[in-house]
Write an enzyme that holds these catalytic residues in place. Structure first.
Site, PDB file in Angstrom:
ATOM      1  N   LYS A   1       0.846  -1.192   0.000  1.00  6.17           N
ATOM      2  CA  LYS A   1       0.000   0.000   0.000  1.00  6.17           C
ATOM      3  C   LYS A   1       0.888   1.253   0.000  1.00  6.17           C
ATOM      4  O   LYS A   1       1.915   1.289   0.672  1.00  6.17           O
ATOM      5  CB  LYS A   1      -0.904  -0.026   1.237  1.00  6.17           C
ATOM      6  CG  LYS A   1      -1.976   1.073   1.278  1.00  6.17           C
ATOM      7  CD  LYS A   1      -2.905   0.913   2.495  1.00  6.17           C
ATOM      8  CE  LYS A   1      -3.993   1.978   2.492  1.00  6.17           C
ATOM      9  NZ  LYS A   1      -4.894   1.855   3.655  1.00  6.17           N
TER      10      LYS A   1
ATOM     11  N   SER B   1     -10.044   2.326   2.658  1.00  6.15           N
ATOM     12  CA  SER B   1      -9.046   2.981   1.849  1.00  6.15           C
ATOM     13  C   SER B   1      -8.095   2.037   1.125  1.00  6.15           C
ATOM     14  O   SER B   1      -7.477   2.441   0.131  1.00  6.15           O
ATOM     15  CB  SER B   1      -8.224   3.936   2.720  1.00  6.15           C
ATOM     16  OG  SER B   1      -7.430   3.234   3.644  1.00  6.15           O
TER      17      SER B   1
ATOM     18  N   SER C   1     -10.586   0.078   6.913  1.00  4.08           N
ATOM     19  CA  SER C   1      -9.911   0.190   5.613  1.00  4.08           C
ATOM     20  C   SER C   1      -9.223  -1.068   5.106  1.00  4.08           C
ATOM     21  O   SER C   1      -8.771  -1.109   3.966  1.00  4.08           O
ATOM     22  CB  SER C   1      -8.880   1.320   5.645  1.00  4.08           C
ATOM     23  OG  SER C   1      -9.518   2.566   5.530  1.00  4.08           O
TER      24      SER C   1
END
Lengths: 95, 493
Positions: free
Chosen positions: B78, B157, B181
């Site tokens: 990420k 997210s 998330s």
């Protein structure tokens, strides 16, 4: 709770985010919607409840008060938008 | 997609150890899959050279024997994780061009274990969002869709992480979870994602959003893959004072599938008004599966659930407004072009107006407001009191003998991109089932449990006792075996 244009402008100033004058009414409206959502918290009886400081009951660890890292000025400045002679450069701060 | 990219972490580990495949072959298969999936917007920075070098080194270690489980496993990282010399932007314009001079603890540990980094993954800007639509890179797209239908969100997210794992572009991905998330995107794409106990995984080198809530965790195909990957990510770190000085157990060894006698709580407050029938049914089916596996089902109450989201939307923005104060155009990232006569205040204000997207600006300003003089007590302190009550709700049920709590992971299946973007409060409601877990610092896992009537994946969430990820993973394993979700999205992209 309704947030007015002046409050929105003040918050933007405190947050150091430039918001154009004509954007302020929309911003104030968004804040009002979010604050209206948050307002539910006033229903909760919090009498005698301590505000949470840490979610896990642990003491922060301590370490010897000694230098463990450093002398990396070049790496520290590597990503600066403007670095000169080993310093971060910014616009003039004092007249 | 080649079959190699569908092996999963456990399958690839076994194949690597047997010599059926090399890390380099696995890596090449993933790089090819990534090249063919540009339309998903999952990978935003590609690092094939690093990947090939790491894969070759992994093959040497595997050949020498005694390689750890994650050795040679190709991963996506990420964009929130700082990776040395590789752009790490938190999907924000304000960090454009930022290449860290250091490596986050999580990626350091994964690399020391021999894992391979394929590249950086899309996400919502500063992890603020539930649909991956606030990213400076553009949307990440769900590989699942209704045939011929519009593009769907992979959630957020960690939307890029979810999309990449679901499409078989990588075998696992790092995620972070501040309000859901990891778990919401995992549910939206039919994979498994774990948010560990707060303090289990070091936050050092992870761009901070809300420090009292943020926790990194694995996202992968199966419960076993999550157990293996978590083992490599977890552990005490002197550089994060909130990381717990606890031994990391062998999470995979906990996967016996035997949950006889375990007490599973079903919280009545999670039965929301207007909850889609399909979600109700999924939840009931999951409850029945755990009961069939020998668990005791118990109705429980978590009375302050309703106030979790509003408390979160005070605490998270407050912490964000403090954390994001560092983006000032001085030390890293974007600095606005200044006009004649502009001073330092104009530099800050223009830099932050240009560099932050709308949702980030909104949250920073809401946080500034709730922390400002005169409102601190009414909002921030009240929210922290409510947070204490939410945690006590969980403490009470665990003290009464509940081992894990079963809830839906999300209030719906993946929705259409653009559909909820204009209404922040509607978007916030996505996290209604997940956000309590962050406020209470607990471990939570999202397990794919079925498809809705349109053929889109749905997930269930299990919430565990603090520090008992092993036990939680084992319950999730039993649920996974019963649900037998093995579907892959059809390739349309």
């Amino acid at each position: 709770m309704a947030i007015d244009k002046e409050t929105a402008a003040k918050v933007a100033k405190l947050a150091r985010i430039r918001v154009e004058e004509d954007q302020l009414p929309a911003l104030a409206e968004e804040f009002s919607a979010i604050m209206g959502f948050i307002e539910q918290l006033s229903e909760v009886d919090v009498e005698g409840v301590e505000p949470m400081v840490s979610v896990t009951p642990m003491r922060l660890k301590r370490r010897e008060d000694v230098v463990t890292d450093g002398s990396q000025a070049e790496a520290v400045l590597k990503n600066a938008p403007d670095a000169r002679e080993g310093f971060f450069a910014v616009p003039k701060v004092v007249e | 997609m080649t079959e190699l990219t569908k092996l999963g972490i456990a399958g690839a580990r076994d194949a690597l150890r047997k010599g059926d495949v090399t890390a380099l072959e696995l890596t090449e298969a993933c790089l090819t899959a990534i090249d063919g999936a540009g339309a998903l917007g999952a990978f935003v920075h590609h690092t094939p050279e690093i990947a090939r070098d790491q894969a070759k080194a992994a093959d040497e270690r595997i050949k020498a024997g005694d390689a750890p489980a994650m050795c040679g496993i190709p991963l996506g990282i990420k964009d929130l994780f700082c990776t040395r010399g590789v752009p790490s932007q938190a999907a924000s314009k304000i960090l454009e061009g930022f290449k860290p001079e250091y490596e986050s603890t999580v990626t350091t540990k994964l690399f020391e274990a021999g894992s391979v980094m394929l590249g950086k993954l899309n996400m919502d800007e500063f992890a603020m969002g539930s649909s991956n639509e606030t990213s400076t890179y553009g949307n990440a797209v769900n590989p699942w869709r209704v045939e011929g239908g519009p593009e769907l969100t992979p959630g957020g997210s960690s939307g890029g992480s979810a999309s990449a794992v679901a499409a078989g572009l990588c075998l696992g991905a790092t995620g972070t979870d501040t309000g859901g998330s990891i778990r919401q995107p995992a549910a939206f794409v039919g994979i498994t994602g774990l948010k560990p106990t707060y303090g289990r995984v070091s936050r050092w080198g992870v761009v901070a959003f809300a420090s009292s809530l943020d926790q990194a965790g694995p996202m992968a195909r199966s419960v076993r893959d999550n157990a293996i990957m978590l083992g490599a990510m977890a552990g005490h770190d002197e550089k994060d004072s909130t990381s717990a000085d606890l031994a990391v157990p062998d999470f995979e060894a906990a996967l016996t599938g035997d949950i006889r006698g375990k007490v599973i709580g079903i919280p009545k407050e999670y039965r929301m008004d207007g909850m889609p029938e399909e979600i109700e049914k999924l939840w009931a089916d999951g409850t029945a599966m755990l009961k069939d596996a020998g668990a005791e089902i118990r109705d429980i109450s978590l009375p302050h659930t309703k106030y979790a989201l509003p408390a979160y939307y005070v605490i998270a923005p407050a912490e964000a407004s403090s954390n994001l104060a560092r983006y000032d155009g001085v030390r890293f990232g974007h600095r606005a072009k200044l006009d004649q006569g502009d001073g330092i205040t104009e530099m800050y204000e223009k830099t932050r107006a240009e560099g932050f997207g709308a949702e980030v600006q909104r949250r920073v300003m809401v946080g500034t407001y709730v922390l400002s003089a005169g409102f601190y007590d009414a909002y921030y302190n009240r929210a922290r009191r409510v947070r204490a009550l939410i945690k006590k709700d969980f403490d009470d049920v665990f003290a009464a003998g509940v081992d894990a709590i079963l809830t839906p992971a999300t209030p719906s299946a993946a929705f259409e991109l653009g559909k909820k973007f204009d209404d922040p409060v509607q978007m916030y409601l996505n996290d209604v089932f997940t956000v309590t877990v962050n406020l209470a610092g607990l471990p939570g896992i999202s397990v794919p449990a079925g498809l809705d009537k349109n053929g889109l994946p749905l997930g269930l969430q299990l919430i565990g006792r603090p520090w008992e990820e092993g036990d939680l993973l084992n319950t999730a394993y039993a649920l996974e075996q019963a649900a037998a979700f093995e579907a892959w999205p059809a390739k349309w992209y």
